[in-house]
Design a protein around this motif. Sequence first.
Motif, short mmCIF file in Angstrom:
data_model
loop_
_atom_site.label_atom_id
_atom_site.label_comp_id
_atom_site.label_asym_id
_atom_site.label_seq_id
_atom_site.Cartn_x
_atom_site.Cartn_y
_atom_site.Cartn_z
N ASP A 172 18.67 13.47 29.87
CA ASP A 172 20.09 13.10 29.94
C ASP A 172 20.75 13.05 28.57
OD1 ASP A 172 20.49 13.03 32.63
OD2 ASP A 172 20.59 10.84 32.78
N SER A 173 20.01 12.65 27.56
CA SER A 173 20.62 12.52 26.24
C SER A 173 21.05 13.88 25.67
CB SER A 173 19.68 11.83 25.27
OG SER A 173 18.51 12.60 25.10
N LYS A 174 20.50 14.97 26.22
CA LYS A 174 20.86 16.31 25.77
C LYS A 174 21.86 16.98 26.70
CE LYS A 174 16.47 16.88 23.49
NZ LYS A 174 15.18 17.49 23.48
N LYS A 175 22.17 16.35 27.81
CA LYS A 175 23.09 16.92 28.80
C LYS A 175 24.53 16.75 28.34
CE LYS A 175 23.11 16.93 33.69
NZ LYS A 175 22.84 16.20 34.91
N ILE A 176 25.34 17.76 28.59
CA ILE A 176 26.76 17.74 28.25
C ILE A 176 27.57 17.77 29.54
CG2 ILE A 176 28.65 19.00 27.12
CD1 ILE A 176 26.70 17.91 25.13
N GLU B 213 30.98 22.95 22.73
CA GLU B 213 31.89 21.89 22.31
C GLU B 213 33.30 22.25 22.78
OE1 GLU B 213 31.19 18.88 20.88
OE2 GLU B 213 29.11 19.47 21.14
N ARG C 142 25.66 9.54 28.26
CA ARG C 142 25.16 8.41 27.49
C ARG C 142 24.21 7.53 28.29
NH1 ARG C 142 30.26 9.41 25.40
NH2 ARG C 142 30.21 9.76 23.18
N SER D 94 34.31 17.70 25.64
CA SER D 94 32.90 17.72 25.98
C SER D 94 32.30 16.42 25.48
CB SER D 94 32.18 18.91 25.35
OG SER D 94 32.38 18.92 23.95
N MET D 95 31.34 15.91 26.22
CA MET D 95 30.70 14.66 25.79
C MET D 95 29.26 14.63 26.26
SD MET D 95 32.79 12.10 28.21
CE MET D 95 32.17 11.65 29.80
N HIS D 96 28.44 13.98 25.47
CA HIS D 96 27.04 13.80 25.83
C HIS D 96 26.94 12.71 26.88
CE1 HIS D 96 25.21 16.30 22.71
NE2 HIS D 96 26.27 15.94 21.99
N MET E 78 25.04 24.50 24.88
CA MET E 78 26.04 23.45 24.75
C MET E 78 27.32 24.06 24.18
SD MET E 78 25.92 19.92 22.58
CE MET E 78 25.78 20.63 20.95
N SER F 88 20.60 7.02 29.97
CA SER F 88 19.27 7.58 29.77
C SER F 88 18.38 7.27 30.96
CB SER F 88 18.65 7.04 28.48
OG SER F 88 19.36 7.53 27.38
#
Length: 86
Positions: free
Chosen positions: A34-38, A3, A27, A23-25, A1, A29
Amino acid sequence: MRELELKNVIKLGEREFLISTISMHVRHSFFEGDSKKIVYETMVFEIMNDEVQFHHPIFNERYNMADEAIAEHGAIIKHPENFFII
């Protein structure tokens, strides 16, 4: 990841624009992981009367890789006419 937060203001004639790349996560699911994907997103907003018009982006693009986002951010600064109507 990785930033990422790039912000630049450019002036074209009498108009000013904010170019923002972050960069953003993800949101949503919908899918596992997906919650860990950037993702990386570049947006351009006009600045009017010293206020950024966040409610009305004039350019918006998402990228899977930071290097792509950084490259396009720089390209918009150099040649904004290729990305949005001036």
